[in-house]
Design an enzyme around this catalytic site. Structure first.
Site, short mmCIF file in Angstrom:
data_model
loop_
_atom_site.label_atom_id
_atom_site.label_comp_id
_atom_site.label_asym_id
_atom_site.label_seq_id
_atom_site.Cartn_x
_atom_site.Cartn_y
_atom_site.Cartn_z
N LYS A 124 0.86 -1.19 0.00
CA LYS A 124 0.00 0.00 0.00
C LYS A 124 0.89 1.22 0.00
O LYS A 124 2.04 1.16 0.44
CB LYS A 124 -0.87 0.01 1.26
CG LYS A 124 -2.13 0.84 1.13
CD LYS A 124 -3.23 0.05 0.46
CE LYS A 124 -4.45 0.88 0.17
NZ LYS A 124 -5.57 0.01 -0.29
N ASP A 164 -7.08 4.25 -4.49
CA ASP A 164 -7.75 4.08 -3.19
C ASP A 164 -8.37 5.46 -2.92
O ASP A 164 -8.61 6.21 -3.89
CB ASP A 164 -6.74 3.66 -2.10
CG ASP A 164 -7.42 3.17 -0.82
OD1 ASP A 164 -7.86 2.02 -0.78
OD2 ASP A 164 -7.55 3.96 0.14
N GLY A 235 -20.41 6.83 2.58
CA GLY A 235 -19.49 7.27 1.53
C GLY A 235 -20.28 7.64 0.28
O GLY A 235 -21.48 7.36 0.17
N PHE A 236 -19.60 8.30 -0.64
CA PHE A 236 -20.21 8.54 -1.96
C PHE A 236 -19.13 8.49 -3.04
O PHE A 236 -19.27 9.02 -4.12
CB PHE A 236 -20.99 9.86 -2.01
CG PHE A 236 -20.15 11.11 -1.83
CD1 PHE A 236 -19.78 11.53 -0.56
CD2 PHE A 236 -19.72 11.85 -2.92
CE1 PHE A 236 -19.00 12.67 -0.39
CE2 PHE A 236 -18.93 12.99 -2.77
CZ PHE A 236 -18.57 13.39 -1.49
N GLY A 237 -18.04 7.78 -2.69
CA GLY A 237 -16.91 7.68 -3.61
C GLY A 237 -17.01 6.49 -4.54
O GLY A 237 -18.11 5.98 -4.80
N VAL A 239 -16.22 3.25 -4.31
CA VAL A 239 -16.78 1.99 -3.82
C VAL A 239 -18.28 2.12 -3.58
O VAL A 239 -19.07 1.25 -3.98
CB VAL A 239 -16.04 1.53 -2.54
CG1 VAL A 239 -16.63 0.24 -2.01
CG2 VAL A 239 -14.55 1.36 -2.82
N ALA A 240 -18.70 3.22 -2.95
CA ALA A 240 -20.12 3.45 -2.70
C ALA A 240 -20.89 3.47 -4.02
O ALA A 240 -21.94 2.84 -4.16
CB ALA A 240 -20.32 4.77 -1.95
N TRP A 241 -20.34 4.15 -5.02
CA TRP A 241 -21.00 4.26 -6.33
C TRP A 241 -21.22 2.88 -6.97
O TRP A 241 -22.31 2.57 -7.45
CB TRP A 241 -20.17 5.19 -7.24
CG TRP A 241 -20.55 5.13 -8.68
CD1 TRP A 241 -21.65 5.71 -9.25
CD2 TRP A 241 -19.83 4.45 -9.73
NE1 TRP A 241 -21.66 5.42 -10.60
CE2 TRP A 241 -20.56 4.66 -10.91
CE3 TRP A 241 -18.65 3.71 -9.77
CZ2 TRP A 241 -20.14 4.12 -12.14
CZ3 TRP A 241 -18.23 3.18 -10.98
CH2 TRP A 241 -18.97 3.39 -12.14
P1 NDP Z 1 -13.05 7.68 -2.65
O1 NDP Z 1 -11.98 8.71 -2.50
O2 NDP Z 1 -13.68 7.50 -3.97
O3 NDP Z 1 -14.19 7.94 -1.55
C1 NDP Z 1 -13.91 7.89 -0.16
C2 NDP Z 1 -14.98 8.60 0.62
O4 NDP Z 1 -14.74 8.51 2.02
C3 NDP Z 1 -15.03 10.07 0.30
O5 NDP Z 1 -16.35 10.50 0.39
C4 NDP Z 1 -14.14 10.66 1.41
O6 NDP Z 1 -14.39 12.00 1.64
C5 NDP Z 1 -14.53 9.82 2.58
N1 NDP Z 1 -13.46 9.79 3.58
C6 NDP Z 1 -12.16 9.49 3.38
N2 NDP Z 1 -11.45 9.56 4.52
C7 NDP Z 1 -12.32 9.97 5.45
C8 NDP Z 1 -12.20 10.25 6.82
N3 NDP Z 1 -11.01 10.12 7.47
N4 NDP Z 1 -13.31 10.62 7.48
C9 NDP Z 1 -14.52 10.73 6.85
N5 NDP Z 1 -14.69 10.47 5.54
C10 NDP Z 1 -13.61 10.11 4.86
O7 NDP Z 1 -12.42 6.31 -2.14
P2 NDP Z 1 -12.89 4.83 -2.41
O8 NDP Z 1 -14.34 4.75 -2.64
O9 NDP Z 1 -11.95 4.26 -3.41
O10 NDP Z 1 -12.53 4.15 -1.02
C11 NDP Z 1 -13.48 4.00 0.05
C12 NDP Z 1 -13.05 2.87 0.95
O11 NDP Z 1 -12.99 1.65 0.20
C13 NDP Z 1 -11.66 3.01 1.58
O12 NDP Z 1 -11.66 2.38 2.85
C14 NDP Z 1 -10.77 2.22 0.64
O13 NDP Z 1 -9.58 1.78 1.27
C15 NDP Z 1 -11.69 1.06 0.32
N6 NDP Z 1 -11.41 0.30 -0.89
C16 NDP Z 1 -11.24 0.89 -2.11
C17 NDP Z 1 -11.03 0.12 -3.24
C18 NDP Z 1 -10.88 0.72 -4.59
O14 NDP Z 1 -10.64 -0.04 -5.54
N7 NDP Z 1 -11.03 2.04 -4.77
C19 NDP Z 1 -10.92 -1.33 -3.16
C20 NDP Z 1 -11.20 -1.86 -1.85
C21 NDP Z 1 -11.41 -1.06 -0.78
P3 NDP Z 1 -13.13 13.00 2.02
O15 NDP Z 1 -12.00 12.62 1.14
O16 NDP Z 1 -13.62 14.37 1.75
O17 NDP Z 1 -12.84 12.80 3.47
O1 2IT Z 2 -8.02 -1.65 -0.83
C1 2IT Z 2 -7.93 -2.13 -1.97
O2 2IT Z 2 -8.05 -3.34 -2.18
C2 2IT Z 2 -7.70 -1.22 -3.09
N1 2IT Z 2 -7.64 -0.01 -2.88
C3 2IT Z 2 -7.52 -1.75 -4.48
C4 2IT Z 2 -6.10 -2.20 -4.69
C5 2IT Z 2 -5.75 -2.60 -6.09
O3 2IT Z 2 -4.57 -2.89 -6.29
O4 2IT Z 2 -6.62 -2.65 -6.98
#
Ligand code: NDP
Ligand code: 2IT
Length: 445
Positions: A124, A164, A235-237, A239-241
């Site tokens: 990571k 991430d 969330g609305f990022g 993963v949520a989407w």
């Molecule tokens: P995004 O950046 O797309 O969305 C993350 C969301 O969480 C944002 O709304 C962000 O808002 C909020 N957030 C982040 N940190 C904090 C905090 N400390 N307090 C409150 N809100 C927070 O990220 P992802 O959707 O990619 O990731 C979401 C989760 O899923 C994470 O735990 C990530 O590790 C996990 N994940 C992601 C994968 C991927 O492929 N993307 C795969 C597997 C797991 P803001 O930044 O404004 O705080």
């Molecule tokens: O937490 C996770 O599994 C990720 N952010 C995705 C990692 C990746 O290499 O696709």
């Protein structure tokens, strides 16, 4: 294995690294029986070797903003374990990033990647850079400066980063461009790439889709269906989407989304154009969820609150670590929630998890439930190596199959005497065995 002694030593060597200690403790508790019944693990020092990253790179990331002011951020790459394949795991850009967070994420990634059945080790990285409010050019300059250091330690057979929190398609593009410039080489050193230059179809949706495929498997084991269920999502990022998209397709009703500013409650459900609006919210660069409630009359905004107080059948935390605590868990239980499936990494605190497991709720930790993201990254690497591209359906089917197989493995290792499936135990034991056995085969290195 004396868990308390190992934890004390670990704390002594890594003072104050709360998230990292939390992640290690959970794994140790799950594997203690197996470890103690197999002395060859102890003889080979597997635990001691597993909890120390192979190497950690930290570096300075200087960049200039649009006004000409110089800023310095800190960049990291934690290469944790490559017993079963090249280091693999995302990059996180968020002001909260520190070594403890990246070590917890890298450690979790070892077991998650092992569960995918694909040959990937755990790693990571990231930076304490705040992407919020930055211009496109500022993001580009930051990514270029970050890659100026990172490129020396990554490679398609060495270490393959991805996205991430705060790192999506745009950042991966800028990072890839800089790598290409520095190395004079076009190769699959990152995943989550653009579709026209080596990316895989379905990778953007994969984590969220995978979470829902996993929840579907958990529910069907209890003769339940996703269709018609009320789901609270945080969330609305990215993963949520993905999760909301698949939940909507399968006939569930998503009633919440959240951001750092609070949560929105939409009784009618987040579907159709509202899901597209989530992407607009992401690109608005403000990173707040409140505008959703101005855009759609059916929604109400609750500032500074988590969505876990609403009545729902299923909870899918998709924001960040430790976002669902004991009180939230008790609320969910009281309100009749039957299933908690983690989209984020370690979103539930240990106390919340104890409540779910103690009350026999369907509960699956992120390292199994959200493995579809990295699994599809693995599929992207395969396509890159073969220099061809699979169709959307082909990737989706493989993803679906991988999630089913992870569910099967968790069930196999996590089934309890009373029939309850302890997915925490199942995921940790299955991931651990694969990595530990590979480490034994390869000697003390
Ligand atoms: P995004 O950046 O797309 O969305 C993350 C969301 O969480 C944002 O709304 C962000 O808002 C909020 N957030 C982040 N940190 C904090 C905090 N400390 N307090 C409150 N809100 C927070 O990220 P992802 O959707 O990619 O990731 C979401 C989760 O899923 C994470 O735990 C990530 O590790 C996990 N994940 C992601 C994968 C991927 O492929 N993307 C795969 C597997 C797991 P803001 O930044 O404004 O705080
Ligand atoms: O937490 C996770 O599994 C990720 N952010 C995705 C990692 C990746 O290499 O696709």
């Amino acid at each position: 294995m004396d868990i308390e002694k190992i934890m004390q030593d670990l704390e002594h060597r890594n003072p104050g690294e709360q998230e990292y200690l939390q992640a290690v403790h959970e794994v140790l508790e799950s594997i203690a029986d197996i470890y103690n019944n197999n002395p060859h693990f102890q003889t080979a020092g597997i635990i001691e070797r597993l909890i120390e990253p192979d190497r950690v790179l930290t570096f300075k990331v200087p960049w200039m903003d649009d006004e000409g002011t110089v800023h310095i951020n800190r960049g990291y790459r934690v290469q944790f374990n490559n017993a079963i394949g090249p280091y693999k795991g995302g990059l996180r850009f968020h002001p909260s990033v520190n070594l403890s967070i990246l070590k917890f994420l890298g450690f979790e990634q070892i077991f998650k990647n092992a569960l995918t059945t694909l040959p990937m080790g755990g790693g990571k990285g990231g930076s304490d850079f705040q992407p919020k409010g930055k211009s496109n050019n500022e993001i580009m300059r930051f990514c270029q400066s970050f890659m100026l250091e990172l490129w020396k330690v990554i490679g398609p057979e060495t270490d393959v980063p991805a996205g991430d929190i705060g790192v999506g398609a745009r950042e991966i593009g800028f990072l890839f461009g800089m790598y290409k410039k520095l190395s004079h080489e076009f190769s699959g050193i990152l995943t989550g790439k653009g579709i026209n230059w080596g990316g895989s179809l379905i990778r953007p949706e994969a984590t969220g889709f995978g979470v829902v495929y996993f929840a579907k498997e958990m529910l069907s084991d209890r003769k339940e269906k996703i269709e018609g269920k009320k789901v609270a999502v945080s969330g609305f990022g990215n993963v949520a989407w993905g999760a909301v998209t698949k939940l909507d397709q399968l006939g569930a009703r998503v009633i919440t989304l959240s951001g750092p500013d609070g949560y929105v409650y939409d009784e009618e459900g987040v579907s159709g154009t509202k899901i597209d609006y989530m992407l607009e919210l992401r690109t608005s660069n403000e990173d707040i969820v409140e505008p959703y409630a101005h855009e759609f009359k059916s929604a109400r905004f609750f500032p500074d609150k988590h969505p876990w107080e609403v009545k729902c059948d299923i909870a899918v935390p998709c924001a960040t670590e430790n976002e669902l605590n004991k009180e939230d868990a008790l609320n969910l239980l009281k309100n009749g929630c039957i299933c908690v499936c983690e989209g984020a990494n370690m979103p539930c605190t240990p106390e919340a998890i104890d409540i779910f497991r103690g009350n026999r709720l369907l509960y699956c930790p992120g390292k199994a439930a959200n493995a579809g993201g990295v699994a599809t990254s693995g599929l992207e690497m395969t396509q890159n190596a073969m220099k061809l591209r699979w169709t959307k359906d082909e990737v989706d089917q493989r993803l679906h199959q991988i999630m089913k197989s992870i569910h099967g493995a968790c069930k196999h290792h996590g089934q309890q005497a009373d029939g309850y499936i302890d997915y925490v135990r199942g995921a940790n034991i299955c991931g651990f065995l694969k990595v530990a056995n590979a480490m034994i085969d390869q000697g003390i290195i």
